[in-house]
Design a protein around this motif. Sequence first.
Motif, mmCIF file in Angstrom:
data_model
loop_
_atom_site.group_PDB
_atom_site.id
_atom_site.type_symbol
_atom_site.label_atom_id
_atom_site.label_comp_id
_atom_site.label_asym_id
_atom_site.label_seq_id
_atom_site.Cartn_x
_atom_site.Cartn_y
_atom_site.Cartn_z
ATOM 1 N N GLU A 71 9.924 113.134 69.746
ATOM 2 C CA GLU A 71 9.401 111.854 70.205
ATOM 3 C C GLU A 71 7.880 111.788 70.055
ATOM 4 O OE1 GLU A 71 10.982 109.140 71.120
ATOM 5 O OE2 GLU A 71 12.895 110.112 70.711
ATOM 6 N N ALA A 72 7.216 112.902 70.347
ATOM 7 C CA ALA A 72 5.761 112.941 70.206
ATOM 8 C C ALA A 72 5.349 112.748 68.741
ATOM 9 C CB ALA A 72 5.222 114.268 70.738
ATOM 10 N N LEU A 73 6.089 113.377 67.823
ATOM 11 C CA LEU A 73 5.785 113.229 66.394
ATOM 12 C C LEU A 73 6.045 111.800 65.928
ATOM 13 C CD1 LEU A 73 7.277 116.562 65.004
ATOM 14 C CD2 LEU A 73 4.862 115.944 65.131
ATOM 15 N N LYS A 74 7.131 111.175 66.420
ATOM 16 C CA LYS A 74 7.426 109.788 66.060
ATOM 17 C C LYS A 74 6.307 108.862 66.532
ATOM 18 C CE LYS A 74 12.490 109.788 65.915
ATOM 19 N NZ LYS A 74 13.722 109.272 66.564
ATOM 20 N N ASP A 75 5.860 109.081 67.757
ATOM 21 C CA ASP A 75 4.782 108.254 68.308
ATOM 22 C C ASP A 75 3.500 108.410 67.491
ATOM 23 O OD1 ASP A 75 3.736 106.578 70.586
ATOM 24 O OD2 ASP A 75 2.402 108.312 70.742
ATOM 25 N N ARG A 76 3.218 109.649 67.105
ATOM 26 C CA ARG A 76 2.018 109.897 66.301
ATOM 27 C C ARG A 76 2.125 109.217 64.943
ATOM 28 N NH1 ARG A 76 -0.243 115.902 64.569
ATOM 29 N NH2 ARG A 76 -2.148 115.190 63.554
ATOM 30 N N LEU A 78 3.903 106.531 64.170
ATOM 31 C CA LEU A 78 3.770 105.083 64.345
ATOM 32 C C LEU A 78 2.309 104.686 64.508
ATOM 33 C CD1 LEU A 78 6.771 104.353 66.747
ATOM 34 C CD2 LEU A 78 6.565 103.679 64.344
ATOM 35 N N ARG A 79 1.553 105.492 65.248
ATOM 36 C CA ARG A 79 0.135 105.193 65.441
ATOM 37 C C ARG A 79 -0.632 105.285 64.123
ATOM 38 N NH1 ARG A 79 -1.720 105.251 70.740
ATOM 39 N NH2 ARG A 79 -0.177 105.870 72.300
ATOM 40 N N LEU A 80 -0.343 106.342 63.339
ATOM 41 C CA LEU A 80 -1.019 106.508 62.049
ATOM 42 C C LEU A 80 -0.671 105.367 61.101
ATOM 43 C CD1 LEU A 80 -0.619 110.356 61.468
ATOM 44 C CD2 LEU A 80 -2.735 109.125 61.941
ATOM 45 N N THR A 81 0.599 104.945 61.104
ATOM 46 C CA THR A 81 1.021 103.840 60.244
ATOM 47 C C THR A 81 0.299 102.552 60.616
ATOM 48 O OG1 THR A 81 3.209 104.861 60.008
ATOM 49 C CG2 THR A 81 3.010 102.540 59.423
ATOM 50 N N ALA A 82 0.202 102.296 61.925
ATOM 51 C CA ALA A 82 -0.492 101.089 62.385
ATOM 52 C C ALA A 82 -1.975 101.139 62.030
ATOM 53 C CB ALA A 82 -0.316 100.948 63.895
ATOM 54 N N GLU A 83 -2.599 102.295 62.191
ATOM 55 C CA GLU A 83 -4.018 102.433 61.842
ATOM 56 C C GLU A 83 -4.249 102.213 60.349
ATOM 57 O OE1 GLU A 83 -5.332 106.207 63.193
ATOM 58 O OE2 GLU A 83 -5.170 105.709 65.325
ATOM 59 N N TYR A 84 -3.349 102.762 59.513
ATOM 60 C CA TYR A 84 -3.493 102.584 58.066
ATOM 61 C C TYR A 84 -3.329 101.118 57.680
ATOM 62 C CZ TYR A 84 -2.381 102.619 53.112
ATOM 63 O OH TYR A 84 -2.358 102.348 51.776
ATOM 64 N N GLU A 85 -2.367 100.426 58.302
ATOM 65 C CA GLU A 85 -2.131 99.020 57.987
ATOM 66 C C GLU A 85 -3.354 98.178 58.364
ATOM 67 O OE1 GLU A 85 0.029 95.866 56.403
ATOM 68 O OE2 GLU A 85 0.349 98.043 56.316
ATOM 69 N N ASN A 86 -3.926 98.487 59.525
ATOM 70 C CA ASN A 86 -5.146 97.771 59.932
ATOM 71 C C ASN A 86 -6.301 98.051 58.970
ATOM 72 O OD1 ASN A 86 -3.868 96.679 62.181
ATOM 73 N ND2 ASN A 86 -4.462 98.373 63.513
ATOM 74 N N TYR A 87 -6.408 99.319 58.544
ATOM 75 C CA TYR A 87 -7.468 99.680 57.592
ATOM 76 C C TYR A 87 -7.272 98.948 56.266
ATOM 77 C CZ TYR A 87 -9.888 102.465 54.079
ATOM 78 O OH TYR A 87 -10.656 102.867 53.018
ATOM 79 N N ARG A 88 -6.022 98.875 55.801
ATOM 80 C CA ARG A 88 -5.737 98.201 54.520
ATOM 81 C C ARG A 88 -6.091 96.714 54.591
ATOM 82 N NH1 ARG A 88 -2.079 95.216 52.170
ATOM 83 N NH2 ARG A 88 -0.859 95.050 54.086
#
Length: 204
Positions: A71-76, A78-88
């Motif tokens: 669960e901790a890895l999934k949460d991490r 999801l956070r990285l994916t959201a950060e990358y999408e915002n950066y893009r």
Amino acid sequence: MEDNKEFKEEVVDDTKNCEAPEEVLEEEISEETNEDQIEGEKEEENEEEANPLKIMRKIKDENKKLSNENEALKDRLLRLTAEYENYRKRTAKEKEGIYTDACTDVLKEMLPVLDNLERALLADGNIDDVKKGIEMTIKGVSGSFEKLGVEEIEASGEFDPNLHQAVMHIEDESLGANAIAEVFQKGYKRGDKVIRYTVVKVAN
């Protein structure tokens, strides 16, 4: 009396022989303790193996631990994916803004040229006046290019494939090898970036 003395000496000697060294006793005690510990550990292992409830509890705890890590890895992720999408999205917006600003800068310099051409169409006059108006317009365009850092590509001398585009080839003894014989269309560059290649005729 002499017999009694001999008897006492023998008793004393026997007593000395019966005394065991302390180190030997300590080693024997430690060996017995280690053996007891080993036997106790073996008994505990045997009890765990023999008790299925303990085994199931242990497996359940391990599964819970792995589930929490997952669960901790999934949460991490999801956070990285959201950060990358915002950066893009932010990068795309910045690029669009830079392109718009660049186009605005160019158009600001070219709009006065368009104004002059429109005024030339409305003006009355002879051919000399028209030529004079065209010369003034060309001068205005050259000034705008200079402000934008755009310069005309040199088209005299030897042909350079990095700056020139050859569309015709001739043989001419009066010119050197690989020399530019004629310019069909001027080329322009800004710094090291070629905006348009110079279209030329190449000799020999």
